[in-house]
Write an enzyme that holds these catalytic residues in place. Sequence first.
Site, PDB file in Angstrom:
ATOM      1  N   ARG A  45       0.881  -1.184   0.000  1.00 53.54           N
ATOM      2  CA  ARG A  45       0.000   0.000   0.000  1.00 53.54           C
ATOM      3  C   ARG A  45       0.908   1.220   0.000  1.00 53.54           C
ATOM      4  O   ARG A  45       2.117   1.115   0.148  1.00 53.54           O
ATOM      5  CB  ARG A  45      -1.000  -0.014   1.156  1.00 53.54           C
ATOM      6  CG  ARG A  45      -0.656  -0.701   2.420  1.00 53.54           C
ATOM      7  CD  ARG A  45       0.474  -0.085   3.190  1.00 53.54           C
ATOM      8  NE  ARG A  45       0.296   1.350   3.365  1.00 53.54           N
ATOM      9  CZ  ARG A  45       1.257   2.202   3.588  1.00 53.54           C
ATOM     10  NH1 ARG A  45       2.514   1.807   3.660  1.00 53.54           N
ATOM     11  NH2 ARG A  45       1.014   3.479   3.738  1.00 53.54           N
ATOM     12  N   ASP A 236      -1.969  10.744  -2.083  1.00 57.13           N
ATOM     13  CA  ASP A 236      -2.321   9.717  -3.070  1.00 57.13           C
ATOM     14  C   ASP A 236      -2.611  10.334  -4.427  1.00 57.13           C
ATOM     15  O   ASP A 236      -2.400   9.701  -5.461  1.00 57.13           O
ATOM     16  CB  ASP A 236      -3.532   8.914  -2.592  1.00 57.13           C
ATOM     17  CG  ASP A 236      -3.072   7.872  -1.607  1.00 57.13           C
ATOM     18  OD1 ASP A 236      -2.840   8.216  -0.445  1.00 57.13           O
ATOM     19  OD2 ASP A 236      -2.899   6.714  -2.013  1.00 57.13           O
TER      20      ASP A 236
HETATM   21  O1  MRU Z   1      -4.401   3.110   2.289  1.00 59.28           O
HETATM   22  P1  MRU Z   1      -2.937   3.356   2.155  1.00 59.28           P
HETATM   23  O2  MRU Z   1      -2.139   2.757   3.283  1.00 59.28           O
HETATM   24  O3  MRU Z   1      -2.429   2.936   0.804  1.00 59.28           O
HETATM   25  O4  MRU Z   1      -2.786   4.923   2.257  1.00 59.28           O
HETATM   26  C1  MRU Z   1      -1.502   5.481   2.111  1.00 59.28           C
HETATM   27  C2  MRU Z   1      -1.475   6.960   2.306  1.00 59.28           C
HETATM   28  O5  MRU Z   1      -2.476   7.611   2.535  1.00 59.28           O
HETATM   29  C3  MRU Z   1      -0.147   7.637   2.113  1.00 59.28           C
HETATM   30  O6  MRU Z   1      -0.062   8.788   2.898  1.00 59.28           O
HETATM   31  C4  MRU Z   1       0.016   8.045   0.637  1.00 59.28           C
HETATM   32  O7  MRU Z   1      -0.213   6.955  -0.182  1.00 59.28           O
HETATM   33  C5  MRU Z   1       1.354   8.613   0.360  1.00 59.28           C
HETATM   34  S1  MRU Z   1       2.626   7.385   0.439  1.00 59.28           S
HETATM   35  C6  MRU Z   1       4.081   8.135   0.030  1.00 59.28           C
END
Ligand code: MRU
Length: 342
Positions: A45, A236
């Site tokens: 993730r 994201d």
């Molecule tokens: O649901 P996730 O764990 O994939 O969410 C990740 C995040 O929100 C991070 O802050 C984002 O992807 C940036 S990672 C450099």
Amino acid sequence: MVKAIEWKEDRVLILDQRALPLEVRYIECNDYLAVVEAIRNLSIRGAPAIGIAAAMGVALAASQQKASYFAGFYRVMKKVMDAMIATRPTAVNIEWAMKRMDSLLLANSGLGTQELKEMLIEEALKIHREDVEANRKIGQYGASIIKEGYGILTHCNAGALATGGYGTATAPMLVAKEQGKRFKVFADETRPVLQGARLTAWELMQCGIDVTLITDNSAGWLMNRGMINLAIVGTDRTTINGDVANKIGTYTLAVLCKEHGIPFYVAAPTSSIDFAMSKGEDIAIEQRSPEEVTTIQGKRIAPEGVKALNYAFDVTPAQYVTAFLTEKGIFKPQELQNLAWL
Ligand code: MRU
């Protein structure tokens, strides 16, 4: 530091982040469907990391292809790329990586399939290498905002585990540490999946950074007590006007920072900026299973049958963002559009 993902000739190795920090175990993906599943179930993730995983999944599928003509080869690859894009809607990095793979294929339609396979594998490895380089640059630019004695708040995990390596929000911390600065990091636990507690705390401890875990609802009080000097989070998908989609709870922190006069920075490699999307309202926000909210690590904590809402991300309007830490420098939200030409 352990690696979130690795290309191994005929398979992709993915660190199963669901098991961290209690167990370090890897998933061997022998076909692209295993990569799709690993992205969907959060074994891997973090926006940049899932972009890399999707690219490696495509490379894996290409290497196993039987088609000897471009049309047949492309048809299968398109299906694989679409499957990757369908895994998680919010992180732009998957679409970005798929666009790179797709353009490469279309630009080389005259080549033989063996050459195409090699090109796609090399492109996936390049996407991985470039991400680590971008993170190091984010660290170099971003370290300047960290001053001696600071308390830094971060949310979710935007560290090495969420990227090809080194991290985005954590990169300035790593460089500031190398520069001999002393500072403290406060990591929100980040309900419901606990990326802060399980991943950020673990990662920063391994790097020798002074990290303290806090419950999500503590941040405002710590700000009130003068314990936070700045916040750094990842993203994201950031739209061209500077609106930021990131882990649910980011918006709350940004509003709190504004109220307390605390700078709020977003570490954003350009692969996480959607130059084709004009505003945050247009971002698709992933909703995940209510079970992530009604249970913790498989144990029920809420009454059977209760309704639960589980938005995985929120959008922080640009007006709350002090600046973006990118691999090309530090930019105010209104300057982001210039980045497309740099
Ligand atoms: O649901 P996730 O764990 O994939 O969410 C990740 C995040 O929100 C991070 O802050 C984002 O992807 C940036 S990672 C450099």
